[in-house]
Structures are given as structure tokens and as C-alpha cells.
Scaffold this active site. Sequence first.
Site, PDB file in Angstrom:
ATOM      1  N   SER A  46     105.648  15.129  63.648  1.00 34.60           N
ATOM      2  CA  SER A  46     106.092  16.178  62.735  1.00 34.60           C
ATOM      3  C   SER A  46     107.145  16.975  63.491  1.00 34.60           C
ATOM      4  O   SER A  46     106.915  17.395  64.632  1.00 34.60           O
ATOM      5  CB  SER A  46     104.915  17.060  62.313  1.00 34.60           C
ATOM      6  N   GLU A  47     108.301  17.177  62.876  1.00 33.26           N
ATOM      7  CA  GLU A  47     109.467  17.650  63.625  1.00 33.26           C
ATOM      8  C   GLU A  47     109.337  19.089  64.130  1.00 33.26           C
ATOM      9  O   GLU A  47     110.139  19.540  64.934  1.00 33.26           O
ATOM     10  CB  GLU A  47     110.755  17.473  62.811  1.00 33.26           C
ATOM     11  N   ASN A  48     108.312  19.806  63.670  1.00 33.60           N
ATOM     12  CA  ASN A  48     108.117  21.147  64.230  1.00 33.60           C
ATOM     13  C   ASN A  48     107.492  21.099  65.628  1.00 33.60           C
ATOM     14  O   ASN A  48     107.397  22.131  66.294  1.00 33.60           O
ATOM     15  CB  ASN A  48     107.269  22.018  63.294  1.00 33.60           C
ATOM     16  N   SER A  88     111.919  17.630  70.085  1.00 28.61           N
ATOM     17  CA  SER A  88     111.536  16.946  68.859  1.00 28.61           C
ATOM     18  C   SER A  88     112.722  16.187  68.264  1.00 28.61           C
ATOM     19  O   SER A  88     112.602  15.029  67.861  1.00 28.61           O
ATOM     20  CB  SER A  88     111.003  17.968  67.854  1.00 28.61           C
TER      21      SER A  88
END
Lengths: 218, 232
Positions: A46-48, A88
Site C-alpha cells: 500500500s503506497e502510504n 514506497s
Amino acid sequence: MALSKEQIAQRIAKEVKDGYYVNLGIGIPTLVANFVRDDIEVEFQSENGILGMGPFPFEGEEDADLINAGKQTITALPGASFFDSATSFSMIRGQHVDLTILGAMEVAQNGNIANWKIPGKMVKGMGGAMDLVASAERIIVAMMHTNRAGESKLLKECSLPLTGVECVTKIVTNLAVLEIKDNAFHLMERAPGVSVDEIKEATDGDLVINGDIPEMVL
Amino acid sequence: MITKTVPNVEAACEGVEDNMTLMLGGFGLCGIPENAISQLVKLNVKDVTCISNNAGVDDFGLGLLLQKKQIKKMISSYVGENAEFERQMLSGELEVELIPQGTLAQRCRAAQSGIPAFYTPAGYGTEVGEGKESREFDGKMHLLEHAFEADFAFVKAWKGDTAGNLIFKGTARNFNPNMCGAANITVAEVEELVPAGELDPNDIHIPGIFVQRIFKGERYEKRIEQRTVRAK
């Protein structure tokens, strides 16, 4: 019968291979995690800032410091890691993530995608979508074949502001599985009980149909 | 040892003025500098430009500054979930620059690292690329993006020490480490502040050199935006 959103996710899950790191967008793509075979090893990014994202927590175990890109509370699986936003997107831009699955408002037959902005409406922003589509090696778009007004979302050219250019190679809709090559949509599979004519009718862009088109196996 | 501690949030925010550019860490409401935001509301600084991935919700996070019309411009990647934001944006009171999330992170990182600009493929061929220099590398088009310039960076960490070393927790890390040292003055607020020497140097995520002021934040609310659970 056209596929439900769950069935679209179920069909896409078959594209997820052993050893893949996968980024899932919001909406139908999120559901893909529920259908991945349990005899293969896959990690969700998840890019966070998490790799090894697990399911939602049990009630009472939510942690405000542990969310996904949709701001939902999640869990971390054994082997998970946390990292900053630049790291990320190094994973994403550097093509270390193997597969990106995301939704779209429109896809064009040259692989252009529009999924972030409708002129005249409140613009919420592109989030990580532009980075993802610009860099991902494999992108699968999960969407309905037509919009709420019944208009095709598979077009000769996108009419909405673009998210990325010439990047989409595969689309799974409620009607069909299609691949994009040589500036056209190629029909690969039909949803069970959906005819080629129905798919033709719902596709605005150029559609290539080679021989008998098999029904999808879910 | 160089000490970075300041006694409280008032001292931490000293020097913030109208028209400044401020970086604020956090993703959604996760890992936002709650104490610094409260103080900015109290100081009532006006016409600030905020670099932050999101803009908070109506009654929390940067939404609190929006309510008091303190923000002139937002630089973000995603600004949903905020009705007052939408109102000010549509009425033209608020200027908004939307940029891809990875580009946002890297523009912070570039500012932190002394790199004036870099090429990225994100946004090429879209309106994000309009007016920007582009260049082909290995057959693929890229956009030239510049490092941010900011007066203050407000970040939030889990633990810190008096030397300004920081450790983050979970996905509350997000943009916080990338913003440290990316502005003229970096202010870190932490849940737990310990004397230098107590944190294992192996565990430090951000060395104190990137931090000018550190203080222990009070009363963290840590609001959850989307509480999602599964049945037992």
C-alpha cells in the site's frame, strides 16, 4: 450474465502469480486480495508505506498508526515492513512492484487511461495513480464495461483528462477480458453467457476478435 | 552532544509568519503533527502555503486551518473528504496544486538531499506535465520536477531524543521522514521524548541533524478516518 464486482476481482486474482508484489487500488481492486489462491506467496503493497498488508483488524484491535492508502484500518502480516513515502514510490517507480491493479473511468485503445478528474466536478486529486501507471511493468484495469449512463468506457480516445499514456495492457470488465496491442482492444475471454455481439455493442474503440472467444473460468 | 529540545509547542513554532510555506507530514489523519497544527491555528498566521499529501477533514488536521481561512494555497496529491476545502476551492478562495504522490515525496526528498531537480515519468502526457521540461531516457519520456522550498517542516514521530533523533511507528511514518531537513527549520513533535543515549542508534530512522527543534506533544487524539474491522 455480466460479472459482479466480486467476480471481476475473482477473475483478476488468477493473474496474480507466486512471488508477486502487488499494489491494489481502491474499489474493485481491493477485493482481489480475497480471491488470491492460498497456495502461492504474494505480498500486497500500500503506497502510504506498508509491504505485507493483511486483512482488516478484529474489532477493538484497530491501530490509528496502521492504515492503507484508502485510510482504512488494516493489519500487518508476518514479514511485513513499514517505510516512508519516498521509499514506497522507489518500489513503484523502480519497478520492484510486479503488478498494479486499478480502476478507471476510461481506457483508450492505445493504452491511455483516465481515472482522476471529471471537468466541472470537484477534483480530489490523483494520489499515487500517475506514479503507478507511469512506471508499472504490468497494469490490469478493473472496471465496468460501460458507465452509469450506459456509455462505453473502452474508447478510441479518452475524453477525460489523462492519468497516464500508453500504459494499460490488460482490462477485466463485467463483460470481458481484453488486451491492448497494436492500437486496438483484443477480446480474449467473455463473461459466462455474454455474447461477442454484446461486447461489440458495449465497446466504442476498435475491437479485434480472433476466432472463437472462450468463456472465462472463474 | 547538540541539544534540539524546546520546552513546548509555542517555542517550537516561534518564527512562523504570514505568507510562509509550510510542510506538514502525515497521510490522511495518520501521523499528522497535531500539536503544531493546533498552535498554527492559535497563532492565526494567514496566507500560508501548505505542502501536505492531504488536507485533513472538516474538523481535524489541516481542516482546522482551512476553517479559519489561513491557507492561501495547498500543494497535495489527494484532497477528498473535506467539504470546506471543496467550497473554498470552487469559490476560488483557495489555490490548489495537485501533484502525483510519488513526485510529492521525491520533491521533499530532493529538498532534503540538496538535489535541485530530478526526472520522473509520472504525469508525462497529462496536464501535470504542461509547461514542464521533458526528456527521453531509455525510450521513455520523463518530466523535470523541482525540489520544494519551504520555511518550516512540521513532522510527527513516535519516539525522539533530545538530540533530535527520530523513530516512527507503522504507517504514521509516511511523508514525515522525507520532510525532515527539507525546509529551513524542521520541527518534530513526538509522543515520547527521552534523553540522548536511550535510543539504540541502530533503530534511528531520522538522525537529529535533519531536525532543529523537538518537543513532546500533548494529548494525541490520533483520529481514525475509516474504521474497518472484520468479524471474529
